[in-house]
Design a protein around this motif. Structure first.
Motif, PDB file in Angstrom:
ATOM      1  N   ILE A 221       0.872  -1.176   0.000  1.00  0.00           N
ATOM      2  CA  ILE A 221       0.000   0.000   0.000  1.00  0.00           C
ATOM      3  C   ILE A 221       0.901   1.216   0.000  1.00  0.00           C
ATOM      4  O   ILE A 221       1.726   1.389   0.895  1.00  0.00           O
ATOM      5  N   GLU A 222       0.756   2.061  -1.029  1.00  0.00           N
ATOM      6  CA  GLU A 222       1.659   3.199  -1.201  1.00  0.00           C
ATOM      7  C   GLU A 222       0.927   4.526  -1.138  1.00  0.00           C
ATOM      8  O   GLU A 222      -0.264   4.621  -1.450  1.00  0.00           O
ATOM      9  N   GLN A 223       1.689   5.532  -0.781  1.00  0.00           N
ATOM     10  CA  GLN A 223       1.240   6.905  -0.881  1.00  0.00           C
ATOM     11  C   GLN A 223       1.056   7.273  -2.353  1.00  0.00           C
ATOM     12  O   GLN A 223       1.901   6.970  -3.187  1.00  0.00           O
ATOM     13  N   CYS A 224      -0.074   7.866  -2.700  1.00  0.00           N
ATOM     14  CA  CYS A 224      -0.271   8.382  -4.057  1.00  0.00           C
ATOM     15  C   CYS A 224       0.424   9.739  -4.161  1.00  0.00           C
ATOM     16  O   CYS A 224       0.181  10.630  -3.342  1.00  0.00           O
ATOM     17  N   LEU A 225       1.284   9.858  -5.135  1.00  0.00           N
ATOM     18  CA  LEU A 225       2.102  11.066  -5.261  1.00  0.00           C
ATOM     19  C   LEU A 225       1.531  12.021  -6.306  1.00  0.00           C
ATOM     20  O   LEU A 225       0.989  11.594  -7.323  1.00  0.00           O
ATOM     21  N   THR A 226       1.680  13.294  -6.051  1.00  0.00           N
ATOM     22  CA  THR A 226       1.272  14.334  -6.989  1.00  0.00           C
ATOM     23  C   THR A 226       2.500  15.162  -7.351  1.00  0.00           C
ATOM     24  O   THR A 226       3.218  15.628  -6.468  1.00  0.00           O
ATOM     25  N   GLY A 227       2.736  15.309  -8.622  1.00  0.00           N
ATOM     26  CA  GLY A 227       3.888  16.090  -9.044  1.00  0.00           C
ATOM     27  C   GLY A 227       4.268  15.768 -10.477  1.00  0.00           C
ATOM     28  O   GLY A 227       3.520  15.115 -11.212  1.00  0.00           O
ATOM     29  N   ARG A 228       5.427  16.200 -10.901  1.00  0.00           N
ATOM     30  CA  ARG A 228       5.914  15.950 -12.253  1.00  0.00           C
ATOM     31  C   ARG A 228       6.507  14.550 -12.329  1.00  0.00           C
ATOM     32  O   ARG A 228       7.290  14.133 -11.456  1.00  0.00           O
ATOM     33  N   GLU A 229       6.167  13.802 -13.374  1.00  0.00           N
ATOM     34  CA  GLU A 229       6.638  12.431 -13.539  1.00  0.00           C
ATOM     35  C   GLU A 229       7.855  12.422 -14.459  1.00  0.00           C
ATOM     36  O   GLU A 229       7.747  12.724 -15.650  1.00  0.00           O
ATOM     37  N   LEU A 230       9.002  12.073 -13.891  1.00  0.00           N
ATOM     38  CA  LEU A 230      10.275  12.127 -14.605  1.00  0.00           C
ATOM     39  C   LEU A 230      10.827  10.726 -14.837  1.00  0.00           C
ATOM     40  O   LEU A 230      10.592   9.822 -14.033  1.00  0.00           O
ATOM     41  N   GLU A 231      11.548  10.575 -15.947  1.00  0.00           N
ATOM     42  CA  GLU A 231      12.140   9.284 -16.301  1.00  0.00           C
ATOM     43  C   GLU A 231      13.619   9.472 -16.625  1.00  0.00           C
ATOM     44  O   GLU A 231      14.005  10.457 -17.258  1.00  0.00           O
ATOM     45  N   CYS A 232      14.428   8.495 -16.200  1.00  0.00           N
ATOM     46  CA  CYS A 232      15.849   8.529 -16.505  1.00  0.00           C
ATOM     47  C   CYS A 232      16.342   7.103 -16.690  1.00  0.00           C
ATOM     48  O   CYS A 232      15.976   6.204 -15.920  1.00  0.00           O
ATOM     49  N   ALA A 233      17.141   6.881 -17.710  1.00  0.00           N
ATOM     50  CA  ALA A 233      17.714   5.565 -17.962  1.00  0.00           C
ATOM     51  C   ALA A 233      19.188   5.571 -17.580  1.00  0.00           C
ATOM     52  O   ALA A 233      19.880   6.583 -17.717  1.00  0.00           O
ATOM     53  N   VAL A 234      19.647   4.416 -17.095  1.00  0.00           N
ATOM     54  CA  VAL A 234      21.061   4.231 -16.776  1.00  0.00           C
ATOM     55  C   VAL A 234      21.552   3.025 -17.563  1.00  0.00           C
ATOM     56  O   VAL A 234      20.877   1.995 -17.624  1.00  0.00           O
ATOM     57  N   THR A 235      22.711   3.152 -18.177  1.00  0.00           N
ATOM     58  CA  THR A 235      23.291   2.040 -18.930  1.00  0.00           C
ATOM     59  C   THR A 235      24.740   1.841 -18.496  1.00  0.00           C
ATOM     60  O   THR A 235      25.353   2.711 -17.885  1.00  0.00           O
ATOM     61  N   GLY A 236      25.267   0.657 -18.838  1.00  0.00           N
ATOM     62  CA  GLY A 236      26.663   0.367 -18.546  1.00  0.00           C
ATOM     63  C   GLY A 236      26.838  -0.535 -17.344  1.00  0.00           C
ATOM     64  O   GLY A 236      25.936  -1.282 -16.954  1.00  0.00           O
TER      65      GLY A 236
END
Length: 348
Positions: A221-236
Motif C-alpha cells: 500500500i503506497e502513498q499516491c504522489l502528486t507532481g511531475r513524472e520524470l524518467e531517466c535511464a542508466v546504462t553500462g
C-alpha cells in the motif's frame, strides 16, 4: 567473421505476454542480420517453449504459435551444452550452441529473476541484470527496502501479508496512521498494473488489498504522489555508468485506477533546474548500484513540491521503438539499432 548467435526469448506465461510480443517484434526486426544469427524462442501463455523459424510478422498477433515449423526448444541448464536443445516431434533432438540470450520478457516469470537464474545456470551470457537484481526490481517491497538503505527517497508505504487478511480491522488504522487517502494498492511482485487499484476509503482499501492478495502473497500500500513524472535511464556497468537525458511523462487524461494506466501519455524532454537535474541523475546512478543492476535500467520519479521520490525501477523496460527506455536513449543521441548493438557488445 562468424556471426554472433543470439537466442531472443519472447512471450512468457504472464499477463504481460502481449507486451512482450510487441517488444520482441521490434527487437527482432531491427537486429542486424549481417552481424547476428538470430534464434527466436517463444514461450506460450501456457509456458511451452517453442523455436519459431517463421515470419516475424506473425509474432505481434500471437499467430506464431500456430506455425507448423515450430518445435520444442529449451535452454539447457547444463553449461556443457552451452546452448539450446531442440526436441523434434519424432522424439529426436539437436543441440545448438548460443553466444548470448536476449530475454525480451516482461512481468511475472520474465523479469523477476527466474529466467535470469536459468541463464546463469546455463553459463551463457545474457542481456540485462542478474537474477538478484531482477528480483529486487520486480519485488516492489524489496526494492523500496534496498533503496531506503541507500538513502534514496521512496513513497510512504505499508505492506500486508495474504495471511493477515482476516485481521484487516487491526491493520487498517495502522495503515491510515502512516498514509493518507488516496492510497495505491498492488501486489508486491507482479506486473505493475495487474491487481492494482486506488483506494479512497476503508471499504475500497479492503477490496483493493483482497484483489492484490489474489495475485501475490505480499500486498503493498503506497502513498499516491502528486507532481511531475520524470524518467531517466542508466546504462553500462558499475564502474562506467551513463545516464540518459531526463524525460517527463505528459498525460492529457487523468489517471484511472493505477498510476500505470493512462488514456494518453507521451515522453517529452523536460526543463529542470540544474540542481534538480543533478539530483535525478545521481539518484538514478545510486539506485542502479544499490539494486545491483547491469547493462540498463529505467527509473521513474515523481518530483513533488518538496522532494524527488523514486517510484519504480525497471530492469526489463518496454523495448518497442516508441517505449520510454528507447525514447530516452534516442533523445540522448543513441538510435534504436545502436542501442541494441551497444547492449549486446557490453554483455559480450
Amino acid at each position: 567473421m562468424a556471426k554472433i548467435r543470439i537466442a531472443v526469448l519472447f512471450g512468457g506465461a504472464s499477463q504481460d505476454h502481449a507486451a512482450s510480443l510487441q517488444s520482441a517484434y521490434s527487437v527482432l526486426c531491427v537486429l542486424s542480420k549481417e552481424k547476428y544469427e538470430i534464434i527466436p524462442i517463444g514461450i506460450t501463455r501456457a509456458g511451452r517453449w517453442l523455436f519459431f523459424p517463421g515470419d516475424y510478422n506473425e509474432i505481434p498477433s500471437g499467430a506464431w504459435e500456430q506455425n507448423a515449423d515450430c518445435c520444442s526448444a529449451i535452454i539447457s541448464p547444463d553449461p556443457h551444452h552451452g546452448g539450446i536443445i531442440k526436441i523434434l516431434d519424432d522424439g529426436n533432438f539437436t543441440q545448438q550452441r548460443i553466444d548470448l540470450i536476449f530475454p525480451v520478457l516482461h512481468g511475472k516469470y520474465g523479469e523477476c529473476g527466474r529466467i535470469q537464474a536459468l541463464c546463469r545456470l546455463s553459463g551463457i551470457p545474457f542481456v540485462g541484470s542478474g537474477f538478484e537484481a531482477a528480483n529486487a526490481c520486480s519485488d516492489r517491497m524489496l526494492c523500496f527496502l534496498l533503496l531506503e538503505r541507500a538513502g534514496i527517497k521512496v513513497p510512504k508505504y505499508y505492506y500486508i501479508e495474504r495471511a493477515w487478511l482476516d485481521d484487516m480491522d487491526v491493520y487498517i488504522p495502522l495503515i491510515e496512521a502512516e498514509i493518507d487517502y488516496p492510497m495505491y494498492v498492488k501486489a508486491s511482485s507482479c506486473s505493475h498494473s495487474i491487481g492494482a487499484n486506488i483506494a479512497n476509503s476503508r471499504e475500497e482499501l479492503r477490496s483493493a488489498v483482497k484483489l492484490a492478495a489474489s495475485h501475490h502473497h505480499k500486498v503493498l500500500i503506497e502513498q499516491c504522489l502528486t507532481g511531475r513524472e520524470l524518467e531517466c535511464a542508466v546504462t553500462g556497468g558499475v564502474y562506467a555508468l551513463k545516464t540518459s537525458v531526463i524525460g517527463e511523462i505528459k498525460s492529457s487524461a487523468k489517471k484511472e485506477k493505477s498510476e500505470f494506466i493512462e488514456k494518453t501519455a507521451a515522453l517529452v524532454p523536460t526543463k529542470l533546474k540544474k540542481s534538480v537535474q543533478n539530483e535525478v541523475v545521481e539518484t538514478a546512478k545510486a539506485a542502479f548500484v544499490a539494486l545491483g543492476c547491469k547493462n540498463f535500467a529505467r527509473f521513474s520519479f515523481t518530483l513533488t513540491e518538496n522532494d524527488l521520490i523514486l517510484r519504480k525501477a525497471g530492469n526489463m523496460p518496454g523495448f518497442t521503438e516508441v517505449s520510454v527506455f528507447p525514447e530516452l536513449m534516442r533523445e540522448s543521441g543513441v538510435s534504436y539499432a545502436e542501442l541494441l548493438d551497444d547492449i549486446i557488445e557490453s554483455v559480450l
